[in-house]
Design a protein around this motif. Structure first.
Motif, mmCIF file in Angstrom:
data_model
loop_
_atom_site.group_PDB
_atom_site.id
_atom_site.type_symbol
_atom_site.label_atom_id
_atom_site.label_comp_id
_atom_site.label_asym_id
_atom_site.label_seq_id
_atom_site.Cartn_x
_atom_site.Cartn_y
_atom_site.Cartn_z
ATOM 1 N N LYS A 7 6.107 -0.092 3.965
ATOM 2 C CA LYS A 7 4.814 0.374 4.445
ATOM 3 C C LYS A 7 4.064 1.160 3.379
ATOM 4 O O LYS A 7 2.842 1.021 3.242
ATOM 5 N N ARG A 21 2.428 -1.232 1.166
ATOM 6 C CA ARG A 21 1.297 -1.870 1.842
ATOM 7 C C ARG A 21 0.083 -0.944 1.818
ATOM 8 O O ARG A 21 -1.051 -1.372 1.560
ATOM 9 N N LYS A 22 0.309 0.347 2.098
ATOM 10 C CA LYS A 22 -0.793 1.312 2.071
ATOM 11 C C LYS A 22 -1.434 1.371 0.687
ATOM 12 O O LYS A 22 -2.658 1.426 0.562
ATOM 13 N N ARG A 54 -3.563 -3.988 15.557
ATOM 14 C CA ARG A 54 -3.918 -3.573 14.204
ATOM 15 C C ARG A 54 -2.743 -2.879 13.518
ATOM 16 O O ARG A 54 -2.054 -2.063 14.115
ATOM 17 N N PHE A 55 -2.517 -3.246 12.249
ATOM 18 C CA PHE A 55 -1.583 -2.474 11.442
ATOM 19 C C PHE A 55 -2.176 -1.077 11.250
ATOM 20 O O PHE A 55 -3.301 -0.937 10.765
ATOM 21 N N ASN A 56 -1.428 -0.049 11.636
ATOM 22 C CA ASN A 56 -1.978 1.301 11.689
ATOM 23 C C ASN A 56 -1.996 1.942 10.310
ATOM 24 O O ASN A 56 -0.982 2.444 9.826
ATOM 25 N N TYR A 94 0.213 -10.055 2.776
ATOM 26 C CA TYR A 94 0.775 -9.898 4.123
ATOM 27 C C TYR A 94 1.453 -11.198 4.555
ATOM 28 O O TYR A 94 2.560 -11.186 5.101
ATOM 29 N N ASP A 129 8.318 -4.823 13.255
ATOM 30 C CA ASP A 129 8.124 -3.797 12.226
ATOM 31 C C ASP A 129 9.304 -3.764 11.255
ATOM 32 O O ASP A 129 9.127 -3.636 10.042
ATOM 33 N N ASP A 183 8.859 -4.479 7.268
ATOM 34 C CA ASP A 183 9.170 -3.358 6.389
ATOM 35 C C ASP A 183 10.250 -3.722 5.387
ATOM 36 O O ASP A 183 10.249 -3.236 4.247
ATOM 37 N N TYR A 200 -5.229 -7.160 11.247
ATOM 38 C CA TYR A 200 -4.709 -7.360 12.592
ATOM 39 C C TYR A 200 -3.742 -8.538 12.601
ATOM 40 O O TYR A 200 -3.831 -9.452 11.780
#
Length: 271
Positions: free
Chosen positions: A158, A161-162, A250-252, A218, A149, A153, A176
């Motif tokens: 993050k 990414r979102k 999975r990326f949460n 990614y 992570d 990051d 994933y």
């Protein structure tokens, strides 16, 4: 044998009447927590409430709050430790906040028989789903090694990414990664990573291209983070076996699905 609480309408997510809160807190040995802004919400599963062999019932402690600009930061199951919810009442919407560890347990047979849930204030079905999934996420959520992570990051924050994923989240079930080794590693070591994007079926070529552009980002971030990236796939849930999916985490980014009513990943939708 079914417990009397089932017949009285108690289910997961039911709210205790204000006049009963103080007594239930006292039964739990937590009378010091009583305040006018405190309410109790059934956290135990509905089947556990109904089953007489399950001797205790668990309640979340919630507190009424004002809806300020930061309220949304803890909606949609964004944070496993804190949840903000909107409740419907006869007086209009009410807003509450919950902290994951703030719960009480009471022996069910100590509760006065015939006590009824509060029907004047309730979750909507969507908000109830957020609450139930939030309870589960405290104990079950995907977790990569901390070092993994930290590295991704540093290469791609993050929040960014979102933002990128939100543009395709209505067609994307989840992204994933299969990470080897699946453990913490030293600074001089590298992770080997395979990527998999799980998508809804029957997408147009343009939609697939948009999703593939996200998986490419990614991949670029992982390479920038000095990881070795192997296979990258984009498939529907009907094109991948359960055995294969179990090798991935999975990326949460669940809150995007909750917020936008987008497709939920298998570990949520198959519960």
């Amino acid at each position: 044998m079914r417990h009397w609480m089932e017949e009285s309408g108690w289910l997961q997510g039911c709210i205790v009447k204000p006049e009963d809160v103080a007594h239930l807190l006292d039964l739990a040995g937590k009378s010091g927590l009583f305040a006018d802004d405190v309410l109790l919400i059934v956290a135990s599963g509905s089947c556990d409430v109904a089953n007489s062999s399950d001797l205790v019932i668990e309640f979340s402690i919630a507190r009424y709050v004002d809806k300020d600009p930061s309220f949304g930061n803890f909606c949609f199951n964004k944070n496993p430790r804190k949840l903000n919810c909107t409740l419907e009442s006869l007086q209009g919407n009410k807003y509450v906040t919950l902290i994951a560890f703030e719960k009480i347990c009471i022996i069910k047979d100590d509760i006065p028989e015939g006590i009824l849930p509060n029907l004047e204030i309730q979750f909507t079905q969507d908000e109830l789903n957020f609450y139930i999934d939030w309870l589960a996420s405290r104990y079950k959520r995907p977790a990569f090694p901390t070092e993994f992570d930290r590295r991704i990051d540093a290469a791609w924050k993050k929040d960014k990414r979102k933002k990128a994923v939100s543009k395709v989240s209505n067609n994307l079930i989840g992204i994933y990664a299969k990470v080897y080794p699946d453990k913490e590693i030293a600074d001089g070591e590298n992770y080997f990573v395979d990527l998999l994007a799980l998508v809804v079926p029957n997408l147009e070529d343009e939609d697939l291209k948009a999703i593939n552009s996200i998986t490419d980002k990614y991949k670029e971030a992982l390479i920038e983070a000095k990881m070795n990236v192997g296979e990258t796939k984009t498939v529907t849930e009907f094109q991948v076996s359960v055995g294969t999916l179990k090798q991935y985490k999975r990326f949460n980014l669940d809150e995007l699905s909750y917020k936008n009513d987008d497709p939920l990943p298998p570990e949520i939708s198959m519960n």
